[in-house]
Design a protein around this motif. Structure first.
Motif, mmCIF file in Angstrom:
data_model
loop_
_atom_site.group_PDB
_atom_site.id
_atom_site.type_symbol
_atom_site.label_atom_id
_atom_site.label_comp_id
_atom_site.label_asym_id
_atom_site.label_seq_id
_atom_site.Cartn_x
_atom_site.Cartn_y
_atom_site.Cartn_z
ATOM 1 N N THR A 176 0.835 -1.209 0.000
ATOM 2 C CA THR A 176 0.000 0.000 0.000
ATOM 3 C C THR A 176 0.867 1.255 0.000
ATOM 4 O O THR A 176 0.614 2.198 -0.753
ATOM 5 C CB THR A 176 -0.939 0.002 1.216
ATOM 6 N N ILE A 177 1.897 1.268 0.833
ATOM 7 C CA ILE A 177 2.773 2.439 0.910
ATOM 8 C C ILE A 177 3.533 2.634 -0.399
ATOM 9 O O ILE A 177 3.702 3.767 -0.877
ATOM 10 C CB ILE A 177 3.753 2.303 2.091
ATOM 11 N N ILE A 178 3.976 1.535 -1.018
ATOM 12 C CA ILE A 178 4.687 1.632 -2.295
ATOM 13 C C ILE A 178 3.756 2.134 -3.398
ATOM 14 O O ILE A 178 4.112 3.037 -4.169
ATOM 15 C CB ILE A 178 5.273 0.264 -2.699
ATOM 16 N N LEU A 179 2.560 1.566 -3.491
ATOM 17 C CA LEU A 179 1.642 1.925 -4.573
ATOM 18 C C LEU A 179 1.115 3.350 -4.448
ATOM 19 O O LEU A 179 0.895 4.034 -5.453
ATOM 20 C CB LEU A 179 0.456 0.943 -4.607
ATOM 21 N N THR A 180 0.902 3.804 -3.223
ATOM 22 C CA THR A 180 0.343 5.145 -3.027
ATOM 23 C C THR A 180 1.414 6.202 -2.813
ATOM 24 O O THR A 180 1.133 7.399 -2.957
ATOM 25 C CB THR A 180 -0.590 5.166 -1.805
ATOM 26 N N GLU A 181 2.632 5.777 -2.484
ATOM 27 C CA GLU A 181 3.714 6.698 -2.127
ATOM 28 C C GLU A 181 3.228 7.722 -1.100
ATOM 29 O O GLU A 181 3.477 8.918 -1.203
ATOM 30 C CB GLU A 181 4.270 7.400 -3.365
ATOM 31 N N ILE A 217 -1.746 5.929 7.197
ATOM 32 C CA ILE A 217 -2.493 5.910 5.939
ATOM 33 C C ILE A 217 -3.291 7.208 5.864
ATOM 34 O O ILE A 217 -4.075 7.512 6.768
ATOM 35 C CB ILE A 217 -3.460 4.717 5.860
ATOM 36 N N PRO A 218 -3.117 8.012 4.812
ATOM 37 C CA PRO A 218 -3.766 9.330 4.746
ATOM 38 C C PRO A 218 -5.287 9.263 4.735
ATOM 39 O O PRO A 218 -5.882 8.277 4.289
ATOM 40 C CB PRO A 218 -3.261 9.910 3.415
ATOM 41 N N GLU A 226 -6.392 3.967 -5.185
ATOM 42 C CA GLU A 226 -6.483 5.101 -6.109
ATOM 43 C C GLU A 226 -6.928 6.366 -5.385
ATOM 44 O O GLU A 226 -6.424 7.462 -5.664
ATOM 45 C CB GLU A 226 -7.471 4.776 -7.236
ATOM 46 N N LYS A 227 -7.846 6.254 -4.442
ATOM 47 C CA LYS A 227 -8.309 7.413 -3.682
ATOM 48 C C LYS A 227 -7.178 8.000 -2.829
ATOM 49 O O LYS A 227 -7.038 9.221 -2.719
ATOM 50 C CB LYS A 227 -9.491 7.030 -2.790
ATOM 51 N N ILE A 228 -6.370 7.134 -2.248
ATOM 52 C CA ILE A 228 -5.256 7.605 -1.428
ATOM 53 C C ILE A 228 -4.226 8.310 -2.303
ATOM 54 O O ILE A 228 -3.712 9.373 -1.950
ATOM 55 C CB ILE A 228 -4.603 6.439 -0.661
ATOM 56 N N ARG A 229 -3.922 7.728 -3.464
ATOM 57 C CA ARG A 229 -2.977 8.369 -4.392
ATOM 58 C C ARG A 229 -3.451 9.764 -4.776
ATOM 59 O O ARG A 229 -2.675 10.716 -4.816
ATOM 60 C CB ARG A 229 -2.810 7.512 -5.650
ATOM 61 N N THR A 230 -4.738 9.881 -5.076
ATOM 62 C CA THR A 230 -5.303 11.173 -5.457
ATOM 63 C C THR A 230 -5.195 12.161 -4.312
ATOM 64 O O THR A 230 -4.817 13.326 -4.506
ATOM 65 C CB THR A 230 -6.775 11.010 -5.874
ATOM 66 N N ASN A 244 -1.539 13.388 -3.899
ATOM 67 C CA ASN A 244 -1.080 14.262 -4.979
ATOM 68 C C ASN A 244 -1.771 15.624 -4.986
ATOM 69 O O ASN A 244 -1.243 16.588 -5.542
ATOM 70 C CB ASN A 244 -1.270 13.581 -6.331
ATOM 71 N N MET A 245 -2.943 15.707 -4.387
ATOM 72 C CA MET A 245 -3.691 16.970 -4.385
ATOM 73 C C MET A 245 -3.256 17.911 -3.267
ATOM 74 O O MET A 245 -3.545 19.103 -3.317
ATOM 75 C CB MET A 245 -5.198 16.699 -4.271
ATOM 76 N N ARG A 246 -2.544 17.397 -2.276
ATOM 77 C CA ARG A 246 -2.155 18.248 -1.154
ATOM 78 C C ARG A 246 -1.073 19.230 -1.588
ATOM 79 O O ARG A 246 -0.098 18.841 -2.249
ATOM 80 C CB ARG A 246 -1.656 17.398 0.011
ATOM 81 N N PRO A 247 -1.191 20.510 -1.236
ATOM 82 C CA PRO A 247 -0.182 21.511 -1.624
ATOM 83 C C PRO A 247 1.202 21.140 -1.095
ATOM 84 O O PRO A 247 1.353 20.752 0.070
ATOM 85 C CB PRO A 247 -0.695 22.804 -0.983
#
Length: 214
Positions: free
Chosen positions: A38-43, A149-150, A187-191, A194-197
């Protein structure tokens, strides 16, 4: 939610509260593997470390200097108070063929592989340090750990482990349902990440490292 709570929810999903088919070791192993994946896929794990500059050193082995290092995110030269530019080697080769011999305050960094970065130019007589902001590998989970996990999405671990263990038991239809949910959460975690400033993320990483807001 701590790991013990997540494991209880996994057993409920597996209808195995009596600890009959799956051992604690089965669940622990699957949970750690799912957490790593999970950590690898979502970074989603981002950290910072302060690295001291070394005289005449071009190549820095970040995998050796930073145990949980995955890949660089950004590098800040504390001497010049400027961010280093990320470039590939062809860029600096156009500046000078013997770029490894150039001296001065580092302005550019290049990634060579999963271990090494190179700085250009290099410091002849080193003073000061750089802040390396990086994507991190997953930590080892304990029963009292709170997975990082965010956005409160620890359910991603529950669903991933449930899918894995159901597949091992050859309950493929049930496993596919949980695995689909797992991929959706990834996918939701990745998004979300990436959206955080970026300035907000930098502030959090610095505060986590130094212990104070900087």
């Amino acid at each position: 939610m701590i790991v013990t709570d997540i494991k209880g929810r996994i057993r409920a999903n597996l209808d195995d509260a009596g600890v009959t088919f799956y051992s604690d070791a089965d669940i622990n192993d699957s949970l750690q593997e799912t957490h790593n994946e999970t950590i690898i896929l979502t970074e989603s794990m981002e950290c910072m470390r302060e690295i001291t500059f070394q005289s005449q050193l071009v190549y820095y082995n970040l995998a050796e200097l930073i145990p949980d290092y995955l890949r660089p995110l950004a590098i800040y030269n504390k001497n010049t108070k400027r961010w280093l530019d990320f470039k590939d080697i062809s860029y600096v080769q156009k500046i000078r063929d013997d770029w490894e011999l150039a001296t001065g305050e580092p302005e550019i960094y290049m990634v060579f592989d999963f271990r090494y970065i190179a700085l250009f130019p290099r410091l002849e007589t080193a003073t000061g340090s750089m802040e390396v902001f990086y994507k991190a590998k997953a930590n080892v989970l304990r029963d009292t750990s709170v997975p990082v996990i965010p956005d409160g999405n620890t359910i991603v671990l529950e669903e991933g482990v449930t899918a894995d263990l159901l597949e091992q038991k050859e309950e493929f239809t049930k496993a596919q349902m949980y695995f689909s949910n797992y991929l959706d959460k990834i996918e939701k975690i990745r998004t979300h990440v990436n959206m955080r400033p970026f300035p907000d993320r930098v502030s959090e990483m610095r505060e986590a490292f130094y212990g104070v807001h900087r």
